[in-house]
Design a protein around this motif. Structure first.
Motif, PDB file in Angstrom:
ATOM      1  N   UNK A  18      -9.412   7.788  -8.748  1.00 59.66           N
ATOM      2  CA  UNK A  18      -8.000   7.679  -9.136  1.00 59.66           C
ATOM      3  C   UNK A  18      -7.131   7.408  -7.912  1.00 59.66           C
ATOM      4  N   UNK A  19      -7.385   8.110  -6.824  1.00 62.21           N
ATOM      5  CA  UNK A  19      -6.617   7.897  -5.596  1.00 62.21           C
ATOM      6  C   UNK A  19      -6.823   6.487  -5.049  1.00 62.21           C
ATOM      7  N   UNK A  20      -8.046   5.991  -5.133  1.00 61.87           N
ATOM      8  CA  UNK A  20      -8.327   4.632  -4.672  1.00 61.87           C
ATOM      9  C   UNK A  20      -7.562   3.607  -5.500  1.00 61.87           C
ATOM     10  N   UNK A  21      -7.472   3.813  -6.791  1.00 63.50           N
ATOM     11  CA  UNK A  21      -6.743   2.888  -7.660  1.00 63.50           C
ATOM     12  C   UNK A  21      -5.249   2.895  -7.321  1.00 63.50           C
ATOM     13  N   UNK A  22      -4.692   4.074  -7.110  1.00 61.55           N
ATOM     14  CA  UNK A  22      -3.273   4.171  -6.773  1.00 61.55           C
ATOM     15  C   UNK A  22      -2.988   3.507  -5.429  1.00 61.55           C
ATOM     16  N   UNK A  23      -3.883   3.712  -4.458  1.00 58.80           N
ATOM     17  CA  UNK A  23      -3.686   3.114  -3.140  1.00 58.80           C
ATOM     18  C   UNK A  23      -3.747   1.593  -3.188  1.00 58.80           C
ATOM     19  N   UNK A  24      -4.530   1.049  -4.107  1.00 58.33           N
ATOM     20  CA  UNK A  24      -4.698  -0.399  -4.180  1.00 58.33           C
ATOM     21  C   UNK A  24      -3.555  -1.089  -4.916  1.00 58.33           C
ATOM     22  N   UNK A  25      -2.952  -0.429  -5.885  1.00 59.38           N
ATOM     23  CA  UNK A  25      -1.977  -1.105  -6.738  1.00 59.38           C
ATOM     24  C   UNK A  25      -0.596  -0.424  -6.752  1.00 59.38           C
ATOM     25  N   UNK A  26      -0.500   0.804  -6.279  1.00 54.92           N
ATOM     26  CA  UNK A  26       0.790   1.484  -6.312  1.00 54.92           C
ATOM     27  C   UNK A  26       1.651   1.126  -5.119  1.00 54.92           C
ATOM     28  N   UNK A  27       2.939   1.427  -5.210  1.00 52.67           N
ATOM     29  CA  UNK A  27       3.878   1.189  -4.125  1.00 52.67           C
ATOM     30  C   UNK A  27       4.629   2.476  -3.798  1.00 52.67           C
ATOM     31  N   UNK A  28       3.941   3.591  -3.891  1.00 54.59           N
ATOM     32  CA  UNK A  28       4.528   4.885  -3.572  1.00 54.59           C
ATOM     33  C   UNK A  28       3.655   5.596  -2.548  1.00 54.59           C
ATOM     34  N   UNK A  29       4.285   6.475  -1.789  1.00 54.46           N
ATOM     35  CA  UNK A  29       3.545   7.304  -0.841  1.00 54.46           C
ATOM     36  C   UNK A  29       2.824   8.386  -1.640  1.00 54.46           C
ATOM     37  N   UNK A  30       1.521   8.457  -1.495  1.00 53.36           N
ATOM     38  CA  UNK A  30       0.684   9.357  -2.283  1.00 53.36           C
ATOM     39  C   UNK A  30       0.570  10.699  -1.580  1.00 53.36           C
TER      40      UNK A  30
END
Length: 467
Positions: A18-30
């Motif tokens: 899930x974290x990998x998916x967010x890092x690849x497509x999201x534009x927010x600081x995780x």
């Protein structure tokens, strides 16, 4: 693919994906939120190993680290350029090298509770820009208490740029599975029955650290109580030891000579008393000037004498060399001036690292100090009004130039200049922009530099040369 030897539970593997998916497509600081021992460091290590298509920087924030140290730890993992300014914000550096990046960036910071506030601001801004066609991914780990404090300080607009992800507690079956896996890796037999272990696992909060602590307790060998001596035995031993020491003391005292009575001391005459006082004064003086101090002073005097002799020899050699050099230069001068122009003038010149001073005729001064000598010993290259040079870097901290200066040790005409509390690195002296651009391209290829800036010497009149 996860790093070999890194043990992940099913829920942890799902969270990493899930974290990998967010890092690849999201534009927010995780922001990964979890209590101490919840597995934040394990998750970040697994996440970094999964990002093969990224330039990834993984750091653990140390205590009391300043902003420059954090930037340095990040940049050395992200870029291959030998020069960057760790006093400049991260966003400035990334934007400067953005065109040369072939992979997107992912910055992972563990224990971000310890980050300075300005680095938090820089990371939030970084997550809003793109590199190599993708947003710059920034992932940090914090404790829930710090997260609540941070959110309270942010505006609604800034808070929307952060995406919190909470680490859920491990289920009882996962706790039991983690315990059994760690037990197999230890290759030891536990001293606590499994039934007791299972009951303890059910009472835990669900963090991996609790399971590890329980395993350490199960593998610890129980302490067996040693039989205590009875009170009568202890008393018997103490009395026996005392008796032995009393017997030894009596035997020693029987062999000692009879002490001399102070009443038998001889009475001294007046002359003998004077002699004794002088002897005591001599002993006191001798104690203040011991032999070791005498030899130390003696050795120091010898050392000074030897050093003075060597200095005189070197001085004589230097004077002889300077005189010979001055005579050779004077013999090469063609004196075609009138006799009345031979008034003596004292001059001092520096040629090829040697210096001399003497009286020369006025007509010979211009012949001794040649233009080629001035160029060779030029300490102010920016005094030129024509030509071009290459600016390679501009930093606040002069020490930041050390890596690139070490790489360019063989390059001629490398100058460190200062201007308005900044240090600028320049290279070369070129007659045209075309020649300067050709040298800039070769530097980029040879040293993996960002594109140098071609500048006119005429624009650098306020710059000061540094050693």
């Amino acid at each position: 693919m996860t790093t070999p030897g890194l043990l992940l539970l099913p829920t942890q593997e799902a969270l990493v994906q899930r974290l990998q998916h967010i890092a690849s497509y999201g534009e927010q600081l995780l922001v990964i939120c979890g209590d101490k021992g919840s597995g934040k460091s394990t998750l970040t290590a697994a996440l970094a190993s999964e990002l093969d298509d990224y330039n990834c920087a993984l750091i653990i924030c140390p205590q009391h680290a300043d902003s420059a140290e954090i930037r340095r730890k990040i940049l050395v993992q992200l870029i291959s350029a030998p020069i960057f300014d760790d006093e400049r914000p991260l966003m400035d550096t990334v934007l400067r090298i953005q065109s040369s990046l072939t992979k997107p960036l992912h910055i992972i910071i563990d224990d971000a509770d310890l980050l300075p506030k300005d680095i938090w601001a820089e990371c939030i801004l970084l997550s809003q820009i793109h590199c190599a066609g993708k947003p710059v991914a920034v992932t940090v780990t914090v404790t829930p208490s710090f997260w609540y404090t941070l959110v309270a300080e942010l505006t609604d607009d800034i808070r929307a740029r952060l995406l919190p992800v909470t680490i859920e507690p491990l289920s009882v079956p996962e706790r039991d599975g983690l315990y059994q896996s760690l037990l197999l890796r230890s290759e030891q037999a536990p001293f606590i029955p499994r039934e007791i272990i299972h009951k303890q696992l059910e009472k835990q909060q669900g963090t991996p650290a609790e399971v590890v602590q329980l395993l350490a307790l199960a593998l610890e060998e129980p302490q067996t109580e040693k039989p205590s001596w009875s009170l009568s035995v202890k008393l018997f031993v103490i009395l026996a030891v005392i008796s032995v020491f009393v017997a030894i003391g009596a035997a020693v005292n029987s062999q000692l000579p009879v002490p001399i009575s102070t009443s038998l001391a001889p009475t001294l005459t007046a002359e003998q008393s004077i002699v004794r006082v002088k002897a005591q004064q001599y002993v006191a003086h001798f104690a203040d000037t011991t032999l070791s101090a005498y030899f130390a002073k003696r050795q120091l005097a010898l050392t000074k004498s030897t050093a003075n002799k060597q200095a005189l020899v070197l001085f004589d050699k230097q004077m002889a060399a300077d005189t010979s050099l001055g005579e050779r230069n004077l013999s090469d001068v063609n004196d075609n001036t009138a006799p009345d122009n031979h008034s003596d003038v004292t001059v001092s010149s520096s040629i090829k690292g040697l210096s001399f001073q003497g009286k020369l005729p006025k007509a010979q001064i211009q012949a001794v100090v040649q233009p080629s000598d001035i160029v060779e010993n030029d300490n102010n290259p920016n005094l030129k009004v024509q030509g071009f040079t290459l600016q390679l870097a501009s930093v606040n901290d002069k020490a930041s130039l050390a890596p690139i200066l070490a790489k360019m040790a063989q390059e001629p005409q490398v100058y460190v200049m200062s201007y308005q509390q900044r240090y600028v690195l320049l290279l070369g002296d070129f007659d045209s922009v075309t020649v300067a651009n050709l040298k800039a391209k070769s530097l980029q290829t040879q040293y993996s530099l960002a594109a140098p800036w071609v500048r006119k010497w005429a624009d650098l009149s306020d710059y000061k040369r540094q050693d």
